[in-house]
Design a protein around this motif. Structure first.
Motif, PDB file in Angstrom:
ATOM      1  N   SER A 243       0.823  -1.212   0.000  1.00  0.00           N
ATOM      2  CA  SER A 243       0.000   0.000   0.000  1.00  0.00           C
ATOM      3  C   SER A 243       0.857   1.262   0.000  1.00  0.00           C
ATOM      4  O   SER A 243       0.354   2.361  -0.286  1.00  0.00           O
ATOM      5  CB  SER A 243      -0.919   0.008   1.225  1.00  0.00           C
ATOM      6  OG  SER A 243      -0.154  -0.015   2.424  1.00  0.00           O
ATOM      7  N   LYS A 244       2.153   1.115   0.305  1.00  0.00           N
ATOM      8  CA  LYS A 244       3.052   2.276   0.339  1.00  0.00           C
ATOM      9  C   LYS A 244       3.831   2.468  -0.960  1.00  0.00           C
ATOM     10  O   LYS A 244       4.545   3.464  -1.099  1.00  0.00           O
ATOM     11  CB  LYS A 244       4.037   2.127   1.498  1.00  0.00           C
ATOM     12  CG  LYS A 244       3.370   2.117   2.878  1.00  0.00           C
ATOM     13  CD  LYS A 244       4.397   1.944   3.981  1.00  0.00           C
ATOM     14  CE  LYS A 244       3.726   1.927   5.357  1.00  0.00           C
ATOM     15  NZ  LYS A 244       4.709   1.746   6.450  1.00  0.00           N
ATOM     16  N   THR A 245       3.703   1.516  -1.893  1.00  0.00           N
ATOM     17  CA  THR A 245       4.450   1.606  -3.146  1.00  0.00           C
ATOM     18  C   THR A 245       3.834   2.680  -4.041  1.00  0.00           C
ATOM     19  O   THR A 245       2.620   2.708  -4.239  1.00  0.00           O
ATOM     20  CB  THR A 245       4.446   0.258  -3.889  1.00  0.00           C
ATOM     21  OG1 THR A 245       4.839  -0.783  -2.991  1.00  0.00           O
ATOM     22  CG2 THR A 245       5.399   0.301  -5.065  1.00  0.00           C
ATOM     23  N   ARG A 246       4.696   3.547  -4.580  1.00  0.00           N
ATOM     24  CA  ARG A 246       4.213   4.648  -5.412  1.00  0.00           C
ATOM     25  C   ARG A 246       4.751   4.608  -6.844  1.00  0.00           C
ATOM     26  O   ARG A 246       4.129   5.171  -7.745  1.00  0.00           O
ATOM     27  CB  ARG A 246       4.604   5.997  -4.782  1.00  0.00           C
ATOM     28  CG  ARG A 246       3.974   6.255  -3.434  1.00  0.00           C
ATOM     29  CD  ARG A 246       2.485   6.532  -3.562  1.00  0.00           C
ATOM     30  NE  ARG A 246       1.855   6.673  -2.243  1.00  0.00           N
ATOM     31  CZ  ARG A 246       1.256   5.704  -1.592  1.00  0.00           C
ATOM     32  NH1 ARG A 246       1.197   4.480  -2.131  1.00  0.00           N
ATOM     33  NH2 ARG A 246       0.707   5.896  -0.412  1.00  0.00           N
ATOM     34  N   ALA A 247       5.904   3.971  -7.063  1.00  0.00           N
ATOM     35  CA  ALA A 247       6.508   4.026  -8.399  1.00  0.00           C
ATOM     36  C   ALA A 247       7.437   2.835  -8.620  1.00  0.00           C
ATOM     37  O   ALA A 247       7.853   2.161  -7.667  1.00  0.00           O
ATOM     38  CB  ALA A 247       7.269   5.336  -8.576  1.00  0.00           C
ATOM     39  N   ILE A 248       7.737   2.594  -9.886  1.00  0.00           N
ATOM     40  CA  ILE A 248       8.705   1.580 -10.303  1.00  0.00           C
ATOM     41  C   ILE A 248       9.722   2.253 -11.230  1.00  0.00           C
ATOM     42  O   ILE A 248       9.339   3.037 -12.106  1.00  0.00           O
ATOM     43  CB  ILE A 248       8.040   0.426 -11.078  1.00  0.00           C
ATOM     44  CG1 ILE A 248       6.888  -0.193 -10.289  1.00  0.00           C
ATOM     45  CG2 ILE A 248       9.064  -0.646 -11.444  1.00  0.00           C
ATOM     46  CD1 ILE A 248       6.082  -1.199 -11.099  1.00  0.00           C
ATOM     47  N   ILE A 249      10.997   1.928 -11.019  1.00  0.00           N
ATOM     48  CA  ILE A 249      12.040   2.424 -11.924  1.00  0.00           C
ATOM     49  C   ILE A 249      12.702   1.219 -12.598  1.00  0.00           C
ATOM     50  O   ILE A 249      13.656   0.640 -12.069  1.00  0.00           O
ATOM     51  CB  ILE A 249      13.105   3.257 -11.179  1.00  0.00           C
ATOM     52  CG1 ILE A 249      12.448   4.388 -10.389  1.00  0.00           C
ATOM     53  CG2 ILE A 249      14.119   3.820 -12.181  1.00  0.00           C
ATOM     54  CD1 ILE A 249      13.429   5.240  -9.596  1.00  0.00           C
ATOM     55  N   PRO A 250      12.203   0.795 -13.765  1.00  0.00           N
ATOM     56  CA  PRO A 250      12.865  -0.288 -14.497  1.00  0.00           C
ATOM     57  C   PRO A 250      14.098   0.244 -15.225  1.00  0.00           C
ATOM     58  O   PRO A 250      14.088   1.360 -15.750  1.00  0.00           O
ATOM     59  CB  PRO A 250      11.792  -0.733 -15.501  1.00  0.00           C
ATOM     60  CG  PRO A 250      10.994   0.514 -15.756  1.00  0.00           C
ATOM     61  CD  PRO A 250      10.997   1.282 -14.453  1.00  0.00           C
TER      62      PRO A 250
END
Length: 380
Positions: A120-127
């Motif tokens: 629930s705290k995840t906001r973004a992904i950097i692949p």
């Protein structure tokens, strides 16, 4: 070294463009910056004009993270097999970097591991598009969309590389490209930020010039400019832009040559994979690489070390790559253990990068390949 790992590509316009810049003025966002942005439109046409030059890819990442309005408990997923820039950008933006394992075929972030770490705290992904080979973006974007996450593509190594028909850096909400001196197109230090959303782009334009509406002033939209938001100084210098303009004039030829050297390695080194000594760098059907890196994954750390030493003894400069972020001193402060990411550690132990650049000839690739195969006969 007889065959160096890296050699900067020089064009016949490098000196001319630099002298022209020196004989003019060095104002920020001058003629050469505008020229580069125009040249890049052929690569990033589906981003319209929503991209800006920065003084490094690291600062492009920092700008993108600042557009995400992270709070102190917000988390951003990124691969441990990575350069520290993205993790630093998350920290500077006030968030928490959360590391993930990688895919053994491409060394890109593992979609399976991403799915297991979303909270629930995840906001973004950097692949990271490692070696100019795309992540499987359809699957990654679907995963991000379902979880409501922002995707910031770390396309530092991926100028003129594609996922299907889309330029890497144009598929997520943000994309970040590098023009560091080790990259295919180089101006010493430089970067590019691409934005999908017009509002994000306008905010980023203010951020890059000390948080002011300077661009609006120069576009005649106000009679003076002032401080409107938090910001930094991330604009590229005109001298770097002048060199970058010269480099971009040869982008097609640079990419063509590097792709051919990559294909040469794949052809000459097939026996390694056929006999189980090493896995060749994988190029998935959906990926159109740019030849930024060619690497092998050896069957063991011992074999990788022996072949690397043998190549060095023959005058061939071959290199390993990242120290995984989770085993670094900073990674340990976040509580990670070496055993947390087994594929990342296997890659750290067994991956070896071979020389690839525009000054490398097909005959030299053959020579390097023959030395490796001879080394296998000696040590394999």
């Amino acid at each position: 070294m007889k065959i160096p790992f890296y050699a900067r590509h020089c064009t016949n316009l490098d000196e001319e463009e630099l002298l022209s810049c020196l004989n003019g003025n060095l104002n920020t966002d001058g003629l050469f910056t505008k020229k580069v942005l125009s040249q890049l439109s052929s690569v990033y046409s589906d981003r319209g004009s929503r991209y800006m030059l920065t003084s490094s890819c690291s600062l492009a990442l920092e700008t993108a993270l600042n557009m995400c309005n992270l709070s102190k408990e917000d988390q951003v997923l990124l691969p441990s097999y990575n350069f520290p820039s993205a993790a630093n950008a998350v920290l500077k933006a006030g968030g928490i970097p959360v590391f993930c394992d990688i895919d053994p075929d491409t060394q890109n972030i593992s979609l399976k591991d991403i799915a297991s770490r979303i909270t629930s705290k995840t906001r973004a992904i950097i692949p990271v598009h490692y070696a100019g080979i795309s992540c499987h973006m359809d699957k990654l974007l679907k995963l991000a969309s379902e979880a409501g996450l922002v995707v910031i593509e770390d396309a530092a190594q991926a100028i003129n590389a594609f996922y299907k028909d889309a330029a890497l850096g144009t598929l997520g909400e943000f994309g970040c490209v590098s023009f560091h001196y080790t990259k295919n197109i180089s101006c010493g230090e430089g970067g590019l930020l691409l934005c999908r959303d017009r509002t994000d782009f306008e905010k980023a334009r203010c951020y890059r010039v000390h948080g002011t509406n300077r661009d609006a002033f120069f576009n005649g939209e106000c009679d003076r400019y002032t401080w409107v938001c938090h910001g930094s100084s991330t604009a590229v210098s005109e001298l770097c832009a002048a060199l970058l303009s010269a480099q971009l004039s040869s982008l097609s030829q640079i990419t063509k040559t590097r792709r051919q050297r990559l294909k040469d390695y794949l052809n000459f080194l097939k026996p390694l994979e056929q006999n189980g000594y090493a896995r060749l760098m994988a190029v998935p059907d959906y990926a159109s690489p740019n030849g930024h890196i060619f690497y092998l994954r050896f069957a063991s750390q011992t074999l990788r070390e022996r072949i690397q030493s043998y190549l060095t003894g023959q005058g061939i400069d071959a290199k390993t790559h990242y120290v995984p972020l989770h085993i670094s001193p900073m990674g340990k402060k976040f509580g990670y253990k070496q055993s947390d990411f087994p594929e990342t550690m296997a890659c750290y132990d067994t991956l070896l990068r071979l020389p690839i650049h525009t000054k490398l000839t097909r005959e030299q690739v053959w020579e390097i390949s023959e030395i490796i195969l001879k080394g296998i006969r000696l040590y394999g």
